[in-house]
Design a protein around this motif. Structure first.
Motif: not given
Length: 398
Positions: A74, A151, A181-182, A184-186, A188-189, A192, A225
């Protein structure tokens, strides 16, 4: 498997006496005892160790995620993205130009762009651990560049697959890329916002149950993955990122150490099994030229990253040399190229290129202070061989 462990251990012990890094020695054990060299053949089919090798890669990247905190991402996310973008632009661009210069074809040039452009996450991780640099300030941008590379790797593979297979459907390529990409975003969320939930799920005083829990999560997510078109290694990395922030994070780091080291050795041993030394003389000069190009581009990328983060000559040299090695991703591309019926010179070239840089990378990283002396602002060579780097014990404590 027992023979692989013993061969790797014997060669590594001999190499330690003359201060050689373990990675090329593990690979050498695979080359000498594999199907492509005369004498004793310990493993006739490299695929026999494929699952164990995959587990080694997963554990190496899982450990890397444990050491990489979300706060770091971050706080320095923008700088890491810039450094990673510069690294890819220099190395992938040089790889594409080299591919066209070879005159082997457009598809071959696209494959070579990926081969020359992406460093080996597994070797980079092992180098950082072996040299005790996990706690160094320049390690954060190195890990950031690896994340950006992974990525890019997911999107690149999704776009390259229809080209190599002869498909002309842009929508199919976009769909594969969007799916990767979707996911990868999942991930990352989840890393987080899911730390507390996962932390409660794995929390236990029993070490046995904790090992089974974190192994199960890491391997399962790595497999899912891969199904979504994302490298299994990045899935494991994201799980490590998530679990490293839980109350069990310190215990997991301690418990995963022996597993990481053991199966990491098998990964590099299996890596050596796939290399046929007899094919290398036919592509010797292209391999050497490509290695020099990669070295030059890595130095340029290291200087760029150092400027972005405000580092001096020694950290720039550390970044340049640590990211030099090429490995598992290049071999994946070699397999894809062979399946697509591309130029037959491509496979031995990739094998030779990977072998040269997999050996040169760890050796250069251990002597990065030599490079620092000739970089801008590094005439004094930093603070000696380590330039003020922490010892292995200090890095481990950090």
């Amino acid at each position: 498997m027992g023979g692989a462990f013993l061969a790797a251990a014997v060669l590594a012990r001999l190499g330690n006496r003359i201060e050689l890094p373990t990675i090329p020695l593990f690979m050498l054990a695979g080359i000498l005892l594999g199907p492509h060299t005369p004498g004793l053949v310990l493993v006739s089919d490299p695929h026999d160790l494929e699952m164990l090798s995959a587990l080694g890669l997963v554990l190496l990247l899982f450990y890397l995620g444990l050491e990489f905190h979300l706060d770091d991402l971050k706080e320095g996310g923008r700088k890491m993205a810039l450094a990673g973008g510069a690294y890819l632009a220099l190395n992938v661009g040089a790889g594409l130009a080299f591919g066209f210069a070879m005159g082997w074809g457009t598809s071959e040039a696209l494959v070579l762009a990926g081969v020359l452009g992406i460093s080996s996450s597994a070797i980079v991780t092992k180098v950082l651990v072996d040299l005790g640099r996990i706690g160094n300030p320049e390690t954060k941008p190195i890990l950031g560049i690896i994340v950006v590379e992974d990525i890019f790797l997911a999107l690149y593979l999704a776009a390259l697959q229809p080209i190599l297979s002869g498909a002309d459907s842009l929508s199919a390529a976009l769909m594969d890329g969007g799916k990767a990409f979707g996911f990868l975003l999942l991930l990352a969320l989840a890393a987080r916002y899911g730390t507390r939930i996962v932390g409660r799920f794995i929390a236990t005083r029993d070490d046995e149950l904790l090992v089974i829990s974190f192994l199960g999560i890491a391997v399962f997510v790595a497999g899912v993955s891969e199904w979504f078109g994302v490298a299994d290694a990045i899935g494991a990395f994201m799980v490590g990122l998530m679990l490293g922030g839980t109350t069990s994070g310190d215990r997991i780091r301690k418990l995963v150490h022996p597993l990481r080291d053991a199966f990491g050795a098998i990964f590099f041993f299996a890596f050596g099994l796939s290399i046929n030394p007899g094919d290398l003389p036919t592509v010797l000069w292209p391999v050497l030229v490509a290695a020099v190009i990669t070295l030059v581009m890595n130095v340029a990328a290291g200087l760029s990253a150092a400027k972005i983060f405000g580092f001096g000559a020694l950290p720039a040299a550390n970044i340049s040399t640590t990211l030099l090695a090429r490995g598992e991703f290049a071999l994946i591309l070699a397999t894809m190229a062979a399946g697509a019926g591309l130029d037959p010179r491509l496979a031995p070239f990739i094998a030779g290129y990977v072998l040269v840089l997999a050996v040169l990378g760890p050796l250069a990283a251990g002597r990065s202070h030599w490079l620092a002396r000739i970089l801008p602002g590094g005439k004094d060579g930093g603070d000696g061989p380590t330039g003020g780097e922490p010892t292995r014990e200090a890095a481990s404590t950090a």
